[in-house]
Design a protein around this motif. Sequence first.
Motif, PDB file in Angstrom:
ATOM      1  N   LEU A  87       0.749  -1.428  -0.052  1.00  0.00           N
ATOM      2  CA  LEU A  87      -0.035   0.237   0.184  1.00  0.00           C
ATOM      3  C   LEU A  87       0.470   1.424   0.389  1.00  0.00           C
ATOM      4  O   LEU A  87       0.570   2.323  -0.403  1.00  0.00           O
ATOM      5  CB  LEU A  87      -1.046  -0.294   1.210  1.00  0.00           C
ATOM      6  N   ILE A  88       1.708   0.919   0.563  1.00  0.00           N
ATOM      7  CA  ILE A  88       2.969   2.341   0.951  1.00  0.00           C
ATOM      8  C   ILE A  88       3.377   2.181  -0.440  1.00  0.00           C
ATOM      9  O   ILE A  88       3.581   3.523  -0.548  1.00  0.00           O
ATOM     10  CB  ILE A  88       3.928   1.966   1.442  1.00  0.00           C
ATOM     11  N   GLU A 112       2.167   1.492  -3.555  1.00  0.00           N
ATOM     12  CA  GLU A 112       0.903   2.232  -4.215  1.00  0.00           C
ATOM     13  C   GLU A 112       0.958   4.049  -3.985  1.00  0.00           C
ATOM     14  O   GLU A 112       0.306   4.492  -5.328  1.00  0.00           O
ATOM     15  CB  GLU A 112       0.113   2.204  -4.000  1.00  0.00           C
ATOM     16  N   LEU A 113       1.570   4.036  -2.574  1.00  0.00           N
ATOM     17  CA  LEU A 113       1.041   5.687  -2.551  1.00  0.00           C
ATOM     18  C   LEU A 113       2.179   6.169  -2.839  1.00  0.00           C
ATOM     19  O   LEU A 113       2.087   7.570  -3.686  1.00  0.00           O
ATOM     20  CB  LEU A 113       1.122   5.591  -1.382  1.00  0.00           C
TER      21      LEU A 113
END
Lengths: 202, 202
Positions: A6-7, A9-10
């Motif tokens: 998720l990081i 992706e950010l």
Amino acid sequence: MSVSPLIQELIQALRYLPGVGPKSAQRMAFYLLQNDIKKTEHLANTIIRNLKHIRRCIQCRVLTETELCQICRNTKRAQTKICIVEGQMDTIVIEQTATFNGRYFVLHGQLSPIDGIGPEQIGIPLLLEQIKKNPVDEVILALSATIEGQTTSHYIASALRHLPINITRLAHGLPMGSELEYTDGHTLTHAFMDRKNFAFSD
Amino acid sequence: MSVSPLIQELIQALRYLPGVGPKSAQRMAFYLLQNDIKKTEHLANTIIRNLKHIRRCIQCRVLTETELCQICRNTKRAQTKICIVEGQMDTIVIEQTATFNGRYFVLHGQLSPIDGIGPEQIGIPLLLEQIKKNPVDEVILALSATIEGQTTSHYIASALRHLPINITRLAHGLPMGSELEYTDGHTLTHAFMDRKNFAFSD
């Protein structure tokens, strides 16, 4: 260290911002994650919300939330002088010089047939239609001094040639504060070609 | 040129990002406005969505979406060596050197009583509790070589002093590739104080 998906992706999403490389995107991601979540949500929400309400001025294509932008609505500005620029940042830098009192027309790009950007995409039909309805005396081509900018200027000038309009372009020459020794040959050639009579008041 | 209020608000919101000044924020805003709205919405949505799912590893406080981060779950890493860092970016640069095979503990800050950041805010009680439960042989203080970093290091070292742990800190000295002539006196003093026996294999 592979950061969590998720990081990652950010970080990837932040790289969409102009001038943000992998390192800055990483730094931004951790900054957002480590700081006040309310401020970050405000940022994200402002992007989504404001983008929905901002569109182009129906006359000059400047980005604004009103039908006509502030400059087009300003009756103190000469509506008979149109300065044509590639992007909205250009209008800001020109306004900062306080040397121009007409209105603008923003192309939001340059002609680039290879990328599918033709005259319609940069608003040329709209410009011609406006000039037909409300004649102007001067069109100033304030485009980049690059091949693409000059090609675009040339196209617009040709399209307006048959009209009784003064078509001008910004001067090419030595940037203020520059030394001759360090000026590139191309600029120097233009500075020679565009030379002007010396005026003692300059 | 005063840009329209919604654009101004967007520019203001973008300035929250680290390293983004008024000029870059302006550039970013117009970039977002002039480009694919879907990509921009993706950016904003990713920020909101991912932020909700990312929290701190319950052991080392690294930001992650799982309860324990990848490094803490990795059984091949020495769980008896803890490297203490100020931020998550630090773990990434250390991982890139591939010189450390233990685990981390991320403070997410430095001690700063004036800003209300005491030992609790940087996780010191959690660290002490962990070490009490699962003894370690080494704690490496990899904090900034600044007054604040050194104060924080000193505080942590003092808190661990009574335990049978090897407490180390990163070496201070000449950065690789630097020339003595251009090295500041403070660094040079530390390089002298930390001087080591010359080894022909270095």
